[in-house]
Design a protein around this motif. Structure first.
Motif, PDB file in Angstrom:
ATOM      1  N   ASP A 328      48.800  38.946  29.836  1.00 31.67           N
ATOM      2  CA  ASP A 328      48.023  38.011  30.654  1.00 31.67           C
ATOM      3  C   ASP A 328      46.732  37.598  29.961  1.00 31.67           C
ATOM      4  N   PHE A 329      46.805  37.352  28.670  1.00 33.82           N
ATOM      5  CA  PHE A 329      45.593  37.045  27.916  1.00 33.82           C
ATOM      6  C   PHE A 329      44.840  35.854  28.504  1.00 33.82           C
ATOM      7  N   TYR A 330      45.563  34.858  28.967  1.00 34.69           N
ATOM      8  CA  TYR A 330      44.925  33.648  29.466  1.00 34.69           C
ATOM      9  C   TYR A 330      44.686  33.679  30.974  1.00 34.69           C
ATOM     10  N   ASP A 331      45.058  34.758  31.635  1.00 35.75           N
ATOM     11  CA  ASP A 331      44.897  34.839  33.083  1.00 35.75           C
ATOM     12  C   ASP A 331      44.524  36.273  33.447  1.00 35.75           C
ATOM     13  N   LYS A 332      43.287  36.467  33.883  1.00 37.25           N
ATOM     14  CA  LYS A 332      42.797  37.811  34.190  1.00 37.25           C
ATOM     15  C   LYS A 332      43.021  38.198  35.649  1.00 37.25           C
ATOM     16  N   THR A 333      43.799  37.393  36.371  1.00 34.87           N
ATOM     17  CA  THR A 333      44.036  37.680  37.784  1.00 34.87           C
ATOM     18  C   THR A 333      44.746  39.006  37.973  1.00 34.87           C
ATOM     19  N   PHE A 334      45.723  39.309  37.108  1.00 34.75           N
ATOM     20  CA  PHE A 334      46.448  40.575  37.227  1.00 34.75           C
ATOM     21  C   PHE A 334      45.491  41.748  37.153  1.00 34.75           C
ATOM     22  N   SER A 335      44.589  41.717  36.175  1.00 34.98           N
ATOM     23  CA  SER A 335      43.648  42.816  35.998  1.00 34.98           C
ATOM     24  C   SER A 335      42.688  42.909  37.181  1.00 34.98           C
ATOM     25  N   MET A 336      42.216  41.770  37.663  1.00 36.80           N
ATOM     26  CA  MET A 336      41.316  41.801  38.814  1.00 36.80           C
ATOM     27  C   MET A 336      42.024  42.341  40.052  1.00 36.80           C
ATOM     28  N   ASN A 337      43.259  41.927  40.281  1.00 38.21           N
ATOM     29  CA  ASN A 337      43.999  42.445  41.434  1.00 38.21           C
ATOM     30  C   ASN A 337      44.219  43.952  41.315  1.00 38.21           C
ATOM     31  N   GLN A 338      44.425  44.407  40.099  1.00 40.74           N
ATOM     32  CA  GLN A 338      44.565  45.845  39.875  1.00 40.74           C
ATOM     33  C   GLN A 338      43.264  46.566  40.246  1.00 40.74           C
ATOM     34  N   SER A 488      30.286  54.692  40.215  1.00 41.86           N
ATOM     35  CA  SER A 488      29.008  54.410  39.563  1.00 41.86           C
ATOM     36  C   SER A 488      29.091  53.334  38.490  1.00 41.86           C
ATOM     37  N   THR A 489      30.297  52.895  38.117  1.00 45.36           N
ATOM     38  CA  THR A 489      30.453  51.861  37.081  1.00 45.36           C
ATOM     39  C   THR A 489      31.546  50.892  37.506  1.00 45.36           C
ATOM     40  N   ILE A 490      31.267  49.594  37.434  1.00 45.87           N
ATOM     41  CA  ILE A 490      32.249  48.594  37.868  1.00 45.87           C
ATOM     42  C   ILE A 490      32.265  47.434  36.886  1.00 45.87           C
ATOM     43  N   GLN A 491      33.456  46.872  36.667  1.00 46.17           N
ATOM     44  CA  GLN A 491      33.580  45.741  35.759  1.00 46.17           C
ATOM     45  C   GLN A 491      33.347  44.425  36.491  1.00 46.17           C
ATOM     46  N   VAL A 492      32.878  43.432  35.719  1.00 45.24           N
ATOM     47  CA  VAL A 492      32.722  42.068  36.218  1.00 45.24           C
ATOM     48  C   VAL A 492      33.405  41.159  35.210  1.00 45.24           C
ATOM     49  N   TYR A 493      34.403  40.428  35.674  1.00 45.70           N
ATOM     50  CA  TYR A 493      35.203  39.600  34.768  1.00 45.70           C
ATOM     51  C   TYR A 493      34.446  38.338  34.390  1.00 45.70           C
ATOM     52  N   PRO A 494      34.781  37.735  33.248  1.00 41.75           N
ATOM     53  CA  PRO A 494      34.109  36.494  32.831  1.00 41.75           C
ATOM     54  C   PRO A 494      34.300  35.399  33.875  1.00 41.75           C
ATOM     55  N   GLY A 495      33.222  34.691  34.153  1.00 42.22           N
ATOM     56  CA  GLY A 495      33.300  33.618  35.133  1.00 42.22           C
ATOM     57  C   GLY A 495      33.608  34.125  36.525  1.00 42.22           C
ATOM     58  N   ALA A 496      33.155  35.327  36.852  1.00 45.04           N
ATOM     59  CA  ALA A 496      33.483  35.948  38.136  1.00 45.04           C
ATOM     60  C   ALA A 496      32.287  36.756  38.630  1.00 45.04           C
ATOM     61  N   TRP A 497      32.420  37.288  39.839  1.00 48.84           N
ATOM     62  CA  TRP A 497      31.366  38.110  40.425  1.00 48.84           C
ATOM     63  C   TRP A 497      31.964  39.383  41.023  1.00 48.84           C
ATOM     64  N   THR A 498      31.129  40.397  41.132  1.00 46.35           N
ATOM     65  CA  THR A 498      31.458  41.632  41.833  1.00 46.35           C
ATOM     66  C   THR A 498      30.280  41.975  42.732  1.00 46.35           C
ATOM     67  N   ALA A 499      30.569  42.351  43.972  1.00 46.54           N
ATOM     68  CA  ALA A 499      29.522  42.697  44.937  1.00 46.54           C
ATOM     69  C   ALA A 499      29.574  44.194  45.229  1.00 46.54           C
ATOM     70  N   ILE A 500      28.400  44.833  45.229  1.00 40.10           N
ATOM     71  CA  ILE A 500      28.304  46.260  45.536  1.00 40.10           C
ATOM     72  C   ILE A 500      27.230  46.469  46.606  1.00 40.10           C
ATOM     73  N   LEU A 501      27.373  47.549  47.370  1.00 39.50           N
ATOM     74  CA  LEU A 501      26.381  47.959  48.364  1.00 39.50           C
ATOM     75  C   LEU A 501      25.876  49.345  47.994  1.00 39.50           C
ATOM     76  N   VAL A 502      24.550  49.533  48.084  1.00 40.90           N
ATOM     77  CA  VAL A 502      23.931  50.797  47.663  1.00 40.90           C
ATOM     78  C   VAL A 502      23.007  51.289  48.778  1.00 40.90           C
ATOM     79  N   SER A 503      23.224  52.539  49.192  1.00 43.76           N
ATOM     80  CA  SER A 503      22.338  53.174  50.167  1.00 43.76           C
ATOM     81  C   SER A 503      21.229  53.896  49.409  1.00 43.76           C
ATOM     82  N   LEU A 504      20.007  53.397  49.520  1.00 49.32           N
ATOM     83  CA  LEU A 504      18.897  53.867  48.678  1.00 49.32           C
ATOM     84  C   LEU A 504      18.262  55.142  49.255  1.00 49.32           C
TER      85      LEU A 504
END
Length: 595
Positions: A328-338, A488-504
Motif C-alpha cells: 500500500d505504498f501509495y495508500d496509507k489507509t490500511f495502516s491508519m485503519n490498523q 505514550s507514543t502515537i504516529q501521525v500520518y502525512p497529511g493527517a491528524w491525530t487527537a489525544i486527551l491528557v489528564s494533567l
C-alpha cells in the motif's frame, strides 16, 4: 542487668520491623557503565554505545511499585542523559532524563537515577536523549510485571522475548549529527537491526556473508510473549513472523482488546506486546522480519531486518522469499485503519484491581486545547530547523524545572500558542502552560511528507481519533470516547491528524516531542509545565540530594567522584537503610557498654 539479655532479641525485632515496613515496595539496583565499543552489526566496524560492554543494553525487569535505582557512569566523550520512555515518574520529573529537567552527566562522572514505577505495568524502553546518541545505541528494554494480586488478562506465557528493532546507519552518530547541523538530509539508512544484529542472509546478493543475526529459540506448541520496540531513528517498520499470528495484548502500559495481526506497523518510539503460539510445522526455521514502510521498496530492500525463529525440532534452515509486507505504498489507509483498530481493554485491570475502563475519559470536560502542527524543515536565521506550530524549540543552558526551583528568571517563556503561528517561524524556548488537574486536548497535525510519531513524558494519553486532511471542530464527531487506547507514543500520518486527551495530574515539567530523531534534533519539541499552586511533597517529590547543576546554577554543583561505581547518592535507599543501620549500631553499642 538481666534486661540486657533481651537486647539481641530487641535488636532483631527492630530490624525485622524496619525490613517489614520497607518490604511493600522493594528496591531494584543496577550499576551501568555507558561507553563506546567497536561492533559491526552490518559488517562494517563502527563505534556504538554499550552498557556494561553490551549492545543493546540490559533489560530492566521490575514489578509494579518497585523502586528502581540505576547508577550510571558516563564513560563516553560527551555529556549523557538516559531517559525512560513511557515510565511516568509520578511526581518526579527530576528523574526524566531530558534537558528540560536534568543537567547532563559530565564525562567520567556518574549519577544515580532513582524512581518508582508507580501503578504501571507493561513494555517500555530506555535510551540516551542527548546529542543524537540513540543513533549509536545505548538503548534497552524495560519490563514492568504485574503484582501477583493483580490478574493478567491472558494465560502465563511459556517465555518472554524483548525485540528491539530500528533503522541503522554505519556512520558514527557524531557524523550524522554534523550532517543535520549542516542542513543536510541523512539519506537512506544502511540497514535495520534486530537486537543490535544485522540481517540473516536470506538473499546472497543483498546481504553479505558473515553478518551475525538474531535467533529466537522456541519449543513447539508453546506460547511466548514477544515485546517489540522501535528504537530507530526515523523509519516506521512493519513487524511480522512468517506463518505466525501476532495476538496483540498490550501497548506501552495498557492492555489492549486482543486481536490477531499477520503484521503490524510500528512507528519510531512505539512498543507492543504480542502472544505468539508456536503452532507451525517445524520442517524449517521461520523468518522474523522488520521492514521499512512508506518507502520505495526497490531501493530499500537491502535495509530489511531479518532474524530467525528456530523450533527445537526444526528440520532445516529458513529459505525462500521473505513474507510479503502490506502492499500500500501509495495508500496509507490500511495502516491508519490498523492503528485505529488498537483499542483499550476496558474490562482488564491495569496496575490496580479496578478495570482500565473505570476512568471514563470521554465524560471529562476539556479545559485546554492545543493544535500542534509540524511542517517540512524550514530555514530560520540561516539554519535548517524543524518546528511545532511555527516554533523551533531551543534548549536553555539551565533546565526549566531547575530554573523554577531556584527562581531563575528569563530561562523560558510560557507563551506556546494554542493555534499554529501565522507569521514567520521562530526559534524560542517556548513552553506550554498546563493547568494542574486540567484535561487537555492536543491535535497533532502532520503537514510533512513522512510519518511522525509523538511522545509525552510523564503521561499516558488517550488516542481518540485520527484521519486524513486538516482537523476541524467537526472532527470531534469521530472521536472514540469509550475505549481509545492509553499510551505514550502515537504516529501521525502525512497529511493527517491525530487527537489525544491528557489528564494533567502529574506535576512537573514534561517533554512533548517527536520521536523521529532527526526532527527532534532540529527543534520539533516543547515542554508542558504543570504546577500545583499549593506546593507540597504529596504532588511532587523534592529535588534529589544528588541533583546536578549547570547553566546559571553551575556554582551550586557539588564536587563529584570520578569513576565511582557504587555511588551512595540514592537518597531514598540510603535514608531507609542508613536508618536501620544506625539503630542497629546504637543498640549494639548500648548493649556492649552495659553488658
Amino acid at each position: 542487668m538481666a534486661l540486657f539479655r533481651f537486647f539481641p532479641l530487641f535488636l532483631l525485632c527492630i530490624s525485622s520491623f524496619l525490613c517489614f515496613c520497607f518490604a511493600d515496595d522493594p528496591f531494584v539496583f543496577y550499576d551501568w557503565e555507558v561507553s563506546y565499543i567497536t561492533a559491526a552489526p552490518l559488517g562494517v566496524k563502527q563505534q556504538v554505545i554499550a552498557i556494561n560492554s553490551k549492545f543493546p543494553g540490559p533489560i530492566v525487569n521490575v514489578t509494579t511499585n518497585n523502586n528502581v535505582v540505576v547508577n550510571v557512569l558516563n564513560s563516553l566523550d560527551e555529556d549523557l542523559l538516559i531517559t525512560w520512555d513511557g515510565i511516568q515518574h509520578r511526581r518526579n520529573s527530576w528523574q526524566d532524563g531530558v534537558l528540560g529537567t536534568n543537567c547532563p552527566i559530565p564525562v567520567d562522572y556518574n549519577w544515580t537515577y532513582q524512581f518508582q514505577v508507580k501503578d504501571q505495568i507493561g513494555s517500555f524502553f530506555y535510551f540516551p536523549s542527548l546529542h543524537f546518541q540513540r543513533a549509536a545505541g545505548g538503548y534497552g528494554g524495560i519490563i514492568i510485571n504485574n503484582r501477583p494480586i493483580i490478574p493478567v488478562p491472558f494465560g502465563t506465557p511459556d517465555g518472554d522475548f524483548t525485540i528491539l528493532i530500528g533503522d541503522w546507519y554505519t556512520q558514527n552518530h557524531t557524523d550524522l549529527r554534523k550532517a543535520l547541523d549542516a542542513s543536510k538530509d541523512l539519506g537512506m539508512p544502511d540497514g535495520v537491526l534486530i537486537n543490535g544484529k544485522g540481517p540473516y542472509r536470506y538473499n546472497t546478493t543483498l546481504v553479505p556473508d558473515g553478518i551475525d543475526f538474531e535467533t529466537f529459540n522456541v519449543q513447539p506448541g508453546k506460547t511466548y510473549r514477544i515485546r517489540v520496540h522501535n528504537v530507530g531513528i526515523s523509519t516506521t517498520l512493519n513487524f511480522r513472523i512468517q506463518n505466525h499470528n501476532l495476538l496483540l495484548v498490550e501497548t506501552e502500559g495498557s492492555y489492549t482488546v486482543q486481536q490477531n495481526y499477520t503484521s503490524l506497523d510500528i512507528a519510531v518510539g512505539q512498543s507492543y506486546s504480542f502472544l505468539v503460539t508456536m503452532d507451525q510445522n517445524a520442517s524449517t526455521d521461520y523468518y522474523v522480519v522488520a521492514s521499512a514502510r512508506f518507502v520505495n521498496e526497490s531501493l530499500w530492500k537491502r535495509v530489511t531486518g531479518v532474524a530467525i525463529l528456530h523450533y527445537s525440532n526444526s528440520k532445516g534452515k529458513a529459505s525462500g522469499p521473505l513474507p510479503d509486507p502490506p502492499n500500500d505504498f501509495y495508500d496509507k489507509t490500511f495502516s491508519m485503519n490498523q492503528a485505529r483498530s488498537i483499542r483499550w481493554n476496558v474490562s482488564a485491570s491495569g496496575a490496580r484491581p479496578n478495570p482500565q475502563g473505570s476512568f471514563r475519559y470521554g465524560s471529562i470536560n476539556v479545559t485546554d486545547i492545543y493544535v500542534l502542527k509540524n511542517k517540512p524543515p524550514v530555514t530560520i536565521d540561516g539554519k535548517r530547523r524543524t518546528t511545532l506550530s511555527g516554533i523551533s524549540y531551543v534548549n536553555p543552558s539551565t533546565p526549566i524545572r531547575l530554573a523554577d526551583q531556584y527562581n531563575v528568571k528569563g530561562v523560558y517563556k510560557l507563551d506556546f500558542p494554542n493555534e499554529p503561528l501565522t507569521g514567520a517561524p521562530r526559534m524560542s524556548t517556548s513552553v506550554i502552560n498546563g493547568t494542574y488537574r486540567g484535561f487537555m486536548e492536543i491535535i497533532l497535525q502532520n503537514n510533512h511528507t513522512t510519518v511522525q510519531s509523538y511522545h509525552m513524558d510523564g503521561y499516558a494519553f488517550f488516542v481518540v481519533g485520527m484521519d486524513f486532511g486538516e482537523w476541524t471542530e467537526n472532527s470531534r464527531g469521530t472521536y472514540n470516547k469509550w475505549d481509545g487506547i492509553a499510551r505514550s507514543t502515537i504516529q501521525v500520518y502525512p497529511g493527517a491528524w491525530t487527537a489525544i486527551l491528557v489528564s494533567l495530574d502529574n506535576v512537573g515539567v514534561w517533554n512533548l516531542r517527536t520521536e523521529n530523531l532527526d526532527s527532534w534534533h532540529l527543534g520539533q519539541e516543547t515542554y508542558v509545565r504543570i504546577v500545583n499552586p499549593e506546593a507540597n511533597n504529596k504532588t511532587e517529590l523534592p529535588i534529589p540530594d544528588n541533583a546536578l547543576y549547570c547553566g546559571e546554577l553551575q556554582s551550586l554543583q557539588k564536587p563529584q567522584q570520578r569513576h565511582h561505581k557504587k555511588n551512595a547518592a540514592s537518597s531514598i535507599t540510603g535514608g531507609r537503610w542508613n536508618l536501620l543501620y544506625t539503630l542497629q549500631m546504637t543498640l549494639l553499642s548500648a548493649f556492649l557498654i552495659f553488658h
